[in-house]
Design a protein around this motif. Sequence first.
Motif, mmCIF file in Angstrom:
data_model
loop_
_atom_site.group_PDB
_atom_site.id
_atom_site.type_symbol
_atom_site.label_atom_id
_atom_site.label_comp_id
_atom_site.label_asym_id
_atom_site.label_seq_id
_atom_site.Cartn_x
_atom_site.Cartn_y
_atom_site.Cartn_z
ATOM 1 N N SER A 213 0.877 -1.151 -0.119
ATOM 2 C CA SER A 213 -0.039 -0.036 -0.130
ATOM 3 C C SER A 213 0.856 1.152 0.177
ATOM 4 O O SER A 213 0.336 2.156 -0.524
ATOM 5 N N SER A 214 2.212 1.263 0.648
ATOM 6 C CA SER A 214 2.892 2.370 0.611
ATOM 7 C C SER A 214 3.510 2.584 -0.482
ATOM 8 O O SER A 214 3.444 3.678 -1.152
ATOM 9 N N GLN A 215 3.827 1.621 -1.195
ATOM 10 C CA GLN A 215 4.298 1.774 -2.675
ATOM 11 C C GLN A 215 3.292 2.354 -3.855
ATOM 12 O O GLN A 215 3.767 3.083 -4.532
ATOM 13 N N GLN A 216 2.282 1.884 -3.554
ATOM 14 C CA GLN A 216 1.008 2.305 -4.256
ATOM 15 C C GLN A 216 0.945 3.835 -4.240
ATOM 16 O O GLN A 216 0.768 4.478 -5.275
ATOM 17 N N ALA A 217 0.977 4.247 -3.071
ATOM 18 C CA ALA A 217 0.657 5.628 -2.598
ATOM 19 C C ALA A 217 1.853 6.470 -3.096
ATOM 20 O O ALA A 217 1.638 7.562 -3.567
ATOM 21 N N GLU A 218 3.211 5.930 -3.050
ATOM 22 C CA GLU A 218 4.268 6.664 -3.614
ATOM 23 C C GLU A 218 4.057 6.899 -5.028
ATOM 24 O O GLU A 218 4.425 7.934 -5.423
ATOM 25 N N SER B 220 2.408 17.746 2.019
ATOM 26 C CA SER B 220 1.557 17.446 3.135
ATOM 27 C C SER B 220 0.956 15.959 2.843
ATOM 28 O O SER B 220 1.127 15.173 3.812
ATOM 29 N N GLN B 221 0.699 15.603 1.811
ATOM 30 C CA GLN B 221 0.285 14.134 1.525
ATOM 31 C C GLN B 221 1.266 13.206 1.728
ATOM 32 O O GLN B 221 1.384 12.080 1.987
ATOM 33 N N ALA B 222 2.739 13.550 1.251
ATOM 34 C CA ALA B 222 3.774 12.645 1.296
ATOM 35 C C ALA B 222 4.347 12.526 2.999
ATOM 36 O O ALA B 222 4.470 11.583 3.389
ATOM 37 N N ASP B 223 3.990 13.454 3.773
ATOM 38 C CA ASP B 223 4.445 13.547 5.133
ATOM 39 C C ASP B 223 3.256 12.813 5.688
ATOM 40 O O ASP B 223 3.416 12.075 6.780
ATOM 41 N N HIS B 224 1.958 12.866 5.433
ATOM 42 C CA HIS B 224 0.803 12.226 5.961
ATOM 43 C C HIS B 224 1.215 10.832 5.649
ATOM 44 O O HIS B 224 0.639 9.768 6.482
ATOM 45 N N LEU B 225 1.430 10.295 4.487
ATOM 46 C CA LEU B 225 1.913 8.753 4.225
ATOM 47 C C LEU B 225 2.948 8.335 5.025
ATOM 48 O O LEU B 225 2.918 7.027 5.587
ATOM 49 N N ARG B 226 4.038 9.005 5.285
ATOM 50 C CA ARG B 226 5.273 9.027 6.210
ATOM 51 C C ARG B 226 4.710 8.581 7.850
ATOM 52 O O ARG B 226 5.182 7.577 8.413
ATOM 53 N N LEU C 146 4.656 4.870 9.606
ATOM 54 C CA LEU C 146 5.144 4.785 11.160
ATOM 55 C C LEU C 146 4.131 4.276 12.119
ATOM 56 O O LEU C 146 4.297 3.329 12.994
ATOM 57 N N GLN C 147 2.992 4.760 12.145
ATOM 58 C CA GLN C 147 2.048 4.540 13.025
ATOM 59 C C GLN C 147 1.497 3.002 12.826
ATOM 60 O O GLN C 147 1.304 2.298 13.623
ATOM 61 N N GLN C 148 1.357 2.546 11.395
ATOM 62 C CA GLN C 148 1.067 1.023 11.301
ATOM 63 C C GLN C 148 1.949 0.119 11.739
ATOM 64 O O GLN C 148 1.866 -0.805 12.092
ATOM 65 N N MET C 149 3.244 0.619 11.488
ATOM 66 C CA MET C 149 4.545 -0.387 11.885
ATOM 67 C C MET C 149 4.523 -0.486 13.338
ATOM 68 O O MET C 149 4.605 -1.576 13.853
ATOM 69 N N ALA C 150 4.437 0.503 13.987
ATOM 70 C CA ALA C 150 4.132 0.309 15.558
ATOM 71 C C ALA C 150 2.890 -0.335 15.874
ATOM 72 O O ALA C 150 3.047 -1.196 17.023
ATOM 73 N N ARG C 151 1.972 -0.213 15.229
ATOM 74 C CA ARG C 151 1.027 -1.239 15.425
ATOM 75 C C ARG C 151 1.030 -2.898 15.388
ATOM 76 O O ARG C 151 0.722 -3.601 16.066
ATOM 77 N N ILE C 152 1.743 -3.137 14.166
ATOM 78 C CA ILE C 152 2.190 -4.455 13.880
ATOM 79 C C ILE C 152 2.879 -5.169 14.598
ATOM 80 O O ILE C 152 2.752 -6.272 15.177
ATOM 81 N N LEU C 153 3.974 -4.209 15.208
ATOM 82 C CA LEU C 153 5.089 -4.889 15.866
ATOM 83 C C LEU C 153 4.890 -4.831 17.574
ATOM 84 O O LEU C 153 4.052 -4.225 17.943
ATOM 85 N N THR C 154 5.613 -5.823 18.247
ATOM 86 C CA THR C 154 5.530 -5.560 19.653
ATOM 87 C C THR C 154 6.340 -4.444 20.144
ATOM 88 O O THR C 154 6.836 -3.790 19.124
ATOM 89 N N THR C 155 6.076 -4.136 21.492
ATOM 90 C CA THR C 155 6.777 -3.041 22.001
ATOM 91 C C THR C 155 8.301 -2.897 21.682
ATOM 92 O O THR C 155 8.911 -1.993 21.298
#
Length: 357
Positions: free
Chosen positions: A257-262, A306-312, A316-325
């Motif tokens: 999804s990130s590559q498609q948005a990029e 603004s859209q590029a920073d929103h994607l970044r 980050l948020q999704q990465m933190a959600r998927i991984l353990t602490t």
Amino acid sequence: MSSPSTQLTTTMGIYEPFHQLSRWDVGDTFKSDDSPNTGSSTVVQVDARLENKSEYIPCEPMEHSRSDQEATRSSDKMQRRLAQNREAARKSRLRKKAYVQQLESSRLKLAQLEQEVDRARQQGLYIGSPDGGYLGLSSTANTGITTFEMEYAHWVEEHNRQICEFRNALQVHITDIELRILVENGLNHYYNLFRMKENAAKADVFYLISGIWRTSTERFFHWIGGFRPSELLNVVMPQIEPLTDLQLVEVNNLRQSSQQAEDALSQGIEKLQQTLAQTLTADLVSFRSQMAAAVEKLDALETFVSQADHLRQQTLQQMARILTTRQAARGLLALGEYFHRLRALSSLWAARPREPA
């Protein structure tokens, strides 16, 4: 990034054995004088029963003493664990307090630097970043960009400090509660950068999108005002393996999804460039109307940043959600060290020996 919680459950069980005491048949032992079974034999039987009875009496306090010792040990263990949790919570509060104090100190330093910039502008001096990022006459200097450069310099200093903090925390194996605070602070630090860039884009979007506020090596990987989200995943994922099957599926979906948005944003930038070129080469009635049309189209650049920073930020948020602490902490450490090495490489490249022309 998943977020597991720690529960302390202590179960105490007390075992009380039951002993069955034999009864004395006194009626059969002490009979009347006219009974044929009186005399020394009767005394011997009574003494023998008293001896058998005395064998059970000491057992009950011994069992109670052993049970009390077990209960005491369990209670002491529970108290130690509670004390450890209280100490960990106390350290977490101290770390959070220190971080808030540091933010306040940075805010005061920034206000002081802004005052110095205003005084320099009034005196007619050149201003700019220490590495010569943005230069201009003070009479025409963009104060929004100057403020961003000062804020970004402080951001890099704090970023380097957080890298050391993550490294030390992972080496000493602190509690998950303390590690979660560090992860949240690290994510918020990147979110603050996106906020700073949003203000800078309003001041001068070409300055931000060109990347001249970054080092030379960082500009080599520059993409619409920052790093590519897919680059983030490529740097972080090898440092946090092994992943579960579910995590692998979610990471692959996030990368796709990130590559498609990029790709969509990159195509939008190319389309804007083509439209702008066509506007400048069109046969319009006057030069002024031609420039007005071009400026109107350039307003879209701020939206792209603004859209590029929103994607970044979303990545980050999704990465933190998927991984353990602990995985998220290792990922942020890997990302921070990657950017730090890019900046170090720029310094080495600038200081390399060169042959005379």
